[in-house]
Design a protein around this motif. Sequence first.
Motif, PDB file in Angstrom:
ATOM      1  N   LYS A 398       6.960  -4.744  14.866  1.00 37.29           N
ATOM      2  CA  LYS A 398       7.165  -5.304  13.533  1.00 37.29           C
ATOM      3  C   LYS A 398       7.503  -4.169  12.568  1.00 37.29           C
ATOM      4  CE  LYS A 398       4.605  -7.894   9.950  1.00 37.29           C
ATOM      5  NZ  LYS A 398       5.624  -8.931   9.719  1.00 37.29           N
ATOM      6  N   GLU A 399       8.468  -4.392  11.727  1.00 34.42           N
ATOM      7  CA  GLU A 399       8.850  -3.368  10.747  1.00 34.42           C
ATOM      8  C   GLU A 399       7.676  -3.086   9.809  1.00 34.42           C
ATOM      9  OE1 GLU A 399      12.258  -2.523   7.327  1.00 34.42           O
ATOM     10  OE2 GLU A 399      12.337  -4.336   8.558  1.00 34.42           O
ATOM     11  N   LEU A 400       7.425  -1.801   9.572  1.00 32.11           N
ATOM     12  CA  LEU A 400       6.321  -1.426   8.696  1.00 32.11           C
ATOM     13  C   LEU A 400       6.741  -1.548   7.243  1.00 32.11           C
ATOM     14  CD1 LEU A 400       5.006   1.773  10.535  1.00 32.11           C
ATOM     15  CD2 LEU A 400       4.384  -0.617  10.903  1.00 32.11           C
ATOM     16  N   PRO A 401       5.943  -2.209   6.417  1.00 28.94           N
ATOM     17  CA  PRO A 401       6.307  -2.368   4.996  1.00 28.94           C
ATOM     18  C   PRO A 401       6.225  -1.023   4.267  1.00 28.94           C
ATOM     19  CG  PRO A 401       4.104  -3.216   5.393  1.00 28.94           C
ATOM     20  CD  PRO A 401       4.664  -2.859   6.734  1.00 28.94           C
ATOM     21  N   LEU A 405       2.921   2.309   2.376  1.00 31.86           N
ATOM     22  CA  LEU A 405       2.773   3.692   2.807  1.00 31.86           C
ATOM     23  C   LEU A 405       2.832   4.653   1.619  1.00 31.86           C
ATOM     24  CD1 LEU A 405       5.147   3.588   5.915  1.00 31.86           C
ATOM     25  CD2 LEU A 405       2.648   3.430   5.894  1.00 31.86           C
ATOM     26  N   PRO A 406       2.072   5.749   1.679  1.00 36.52           N
ATOM     27  CA  PRO A 406       2.152   6.761   0.616  1.00 36.52           C
ATOM     28  C   PRO A 406       3.553   7.376   0.576  1.00 36.52           C
ATOM     29  CG  PRO A 406       0.250   7.138   2.040  1.00 36.52           C
ATOM     30  CD  PRO A 406       1.104   6.112   2.715  1.00 36.52           C
ATOM     31  N   GLN A 407       3.946   7.833  -0.595  1.00 36.97           N
ATOM     32  CA  GLN A 407       5.232   8.500  -0.723  1.00 36.97           C
ATOM     33  C   GLN A 407       5.256   9.738   0.173  1.00 36.97           C
ATOM     34  OE1 GLN A 407       6.254   9.441  -4.752  1.00 36.97           O
ATOM     35  NE2 GLN A 407       8.315  10.158  -4.240  1.00 36.97           N
ATOM     36  N   GLY A 408       6.317   9.885   0.947  1.00 37.13           N
ATOM     37  CA  GLY A 408       6.422  11.010   1.864  1.00 37.13           C
ATOM     38  C   GLY A 408       6.067  10.652   3.291  1.00 37.13           C
ATOM     39  N   ILE A 409       5.580   9.425   3.521  1.00 38.35           N
ATOM     40  CA  ILE A 409       5.241   8.961   4.866  1.00 38.35           C
ATOM     41  C   ILE A 409       6.132   7.766   5.194  1.00 38.35           C
ATOM     42  CG2 ILE A 409       3.458   7.968   6.332  1.00 38.35           C
ATOM     43  CD1 ILE A 409       2.961  10.860   5.695  1.00 38.35           C
ATOM     44  N   ALA A 410       6.800   7.816   6.349  1.00 40.30           N
ATOM     45  CA  ALA A 410       7.698   6.737   6.742  1.00 40.30           C
ATOM     46  C   ALA A 410       7.605   6.517   8.242  1.00 40.30           C
ATOM     47  CB  ALA A 410       9.143   7.073   6.347  1.00 40.30           C
ATOM     48  N   ALA A 411       8.064   5.355   8.673  1.00 46.72           N
ATOM     49  CA  ALA A 411       8.090   5.039  10.105  1.00 46.72           C
ATOM     50  C   ALA A 411       9.071   5.957  10.820  1.00 46.72           C
ATOM     51  CB  ALA A 411       8.485   3.585  10.301  1.00 46.72           C
ATOM     52  N   ASP A 412       8.810   6.188  12.118  1.00 45.98           N
ATOM     53  CA  ASP A 412       9.721   7.004  12.904  1.00 45.98           C
ATOM     54  C   ASP A 412      10.903   6.154  13.384  1.00 45.98           C
ATOM     55  OD1 ASP A 412       8.852   5.490  15.093  1.00 45.98           O
ATOM     56  OD2 ASP A 412       7.483   7.043  15.815  1.00 45.98           O
ATOM     57  N   ASP A 413      11.752   6.732  14.201  1.00 41.04           N
ATOM     58  CA  ASP A 413      12.965   6.030  14.645  1.00 41.04           C
ATOM     59  C   ASP A 413      12.651   4.782  15.460  1.00 41.04           C
ATOM     60  OD1 ASP A 413      14.447   7.968  13.402  1.00 41.04           O
ATOM     61  OD2 ASP A 413      14.811   9.142  15.219  1.00 41.04           O
ATOM     62  N   ASN A 414      11.460   4.725  16.042  1.00 36.95           N
ATOM     63  CA  ASN A 414      11.073   3.559  16.837  1.00 36.95           C
ATOM     64  C   ASN A 414      10.338   2.498  16.026  1.00 36.95           C
ATOM     65  OD1 ASN A 414      12.083   4.645  19.313  1.00 36.95           O
ATOM     66  ND2 ASN A 414      10.281   5.984  19.403  1.00 36.95           N
ATOM     67  N   GLY A 415      10.120   2.775  14.748  1.00 37.49           N
ATOM     68  CA  GLY A 415       9.427   1.814  13.899  1.00 37.49           C
ATOM     69  C   GLY A 415       7.927   1.970  13.891  1.00 37.49           C
ATOM     70  N   CYS A 416       7.426   3.070  14.450  1.00 36.03           N
ATOM     71  CA  CYS A 416       5.987   3.334  14.454  1.00 36.03           C
ATOM     72  C   CYS A 416       5.664   4.425  13.429  1.00 36.03           C
ATOM     73  CB  CYS A 416       5.532   3.772  15.843  1.00 36.03           C
ATOM     74  SG  CYS A 416       5.872   2.565  17.140  1.00 36.03           S
TER      75      CYS A 416
END
Length: 442
Positions: A398-401, A405-416
């Motif tokens: 599932k795509e992470l909203p 997430l805190p600014q500066g943190i994002a999902a990786d290429d696999n969506g995790c």
Amino acid sequence: MTRPDSSAKPERNPKDESSGVETRRAALAMLESVLRRGDTLDVAQNTACKKLTRSDDAAFALAIVAETLRNLGGLDELLDGAMKKPLADHARPRFVLRLMLAQSLILGTPAHAVIATGLPLLAGGPRRLAHGVFSAIDKQRTALENESLLPDPPWLPPEVQERWQQAWGDDMTVKARKGFAKAPPIDLTVRDADKTDMLAEKLGAISMAARHLRLAEGVRLSDDPDFNAGDYWVQNLAASLPARLLGEGEGRTVLDLCAAPGGKTMQLAAQDWNVTALDSSKKRLKRLQENLDRTGLKADIVTTDLRVWEAPTASDAILLDAPCTATGTYRRNPDVLYRIGENEIQKLTSLQRTLLDRAAKWVKPGGQLVYAVCSLEPEEGEEQVQYFLEKHSNFTLKELPANALPQGIAADDNGCLRILPGMMEDQGGLDGFFVASFQRSE
């Protein structure tokens, strides 16, 4: 026993020599428990500090051990360089000298106090040798004035360095060493979002996400009425992310698996989920209930072994913060790097797969399963996602909203979500963590 803050570096003179010796004796027992028997520092401290009647003595003993573990490689190099014939790895004089040097070189304890309280730990042993080795290294320290004798940043244990280098590359291990230098800042999760700004001003904290506060270095929480009133609890920002990804519950049902001591349970309850919290430890669930009582939040508590328990009905969501190596918490728990190896990783990986398989059966069609571990081992994170998706075709990532997430943190290429050392470094960094969110299609 409540674990004192291992980041504390008190400079204190013992009330008398016997009191100081007992504090160091407790530190020695803790260090031996971790390095000889592989105990956690929590377990070691609970046993070793029973005879200490003052909380500041226990805090100081823990600080000595924590700094010894952070700098073990450098301390051993100093010791080996000061002797013609190095001491055996598990020889008591080596343990005592490690503690003595940690006090002198890191905690700033005067040399005379280190000697007076350290040498009695070698009753019947080579006190003269220990005295001579310590004095020789102390002379080097004095000659160098403000220049440290220890590597900066500290070394990682060789097997950990190699394992992480293979998994994540050289840059990660450099940043991991930097993170090993000191304990991380203290994070708080706020129960009521509208109190965040008020509490931030009162505590001199910054907020990096909704319902989050990070205390300034050196700030300590002691008998704060807002804590006693249940307005917040201590929880690393990374550890709060799995529950944040589930969003507002709006009365829907969620199972919090392996829930104790309750940080995520409280988050979910505060986010208006109808929570059932499950764990196998009665002692830890008692602490969870105490936390719920303090905060005024509600959850149903079940003491059970998830390997045999069956859910009476399916739930809208499940949060599985699985038992893991906890290597991502090494900044707070330096002992973990000396206890965890390939055997422990394999055992826990097997347990995680069992729990994932069981949790998959308890999710409603269209529901969500969030899997999380406070680990820096890909076997416990990325490889578990691959295993789960191959075995459970009715689940997808599932795509992470992004707004959770805190600014500066994002999902990786696999969506995790993979949090590594160095992320948000300027703000004090985060625990190592992995989170994946799955959605059931049918």
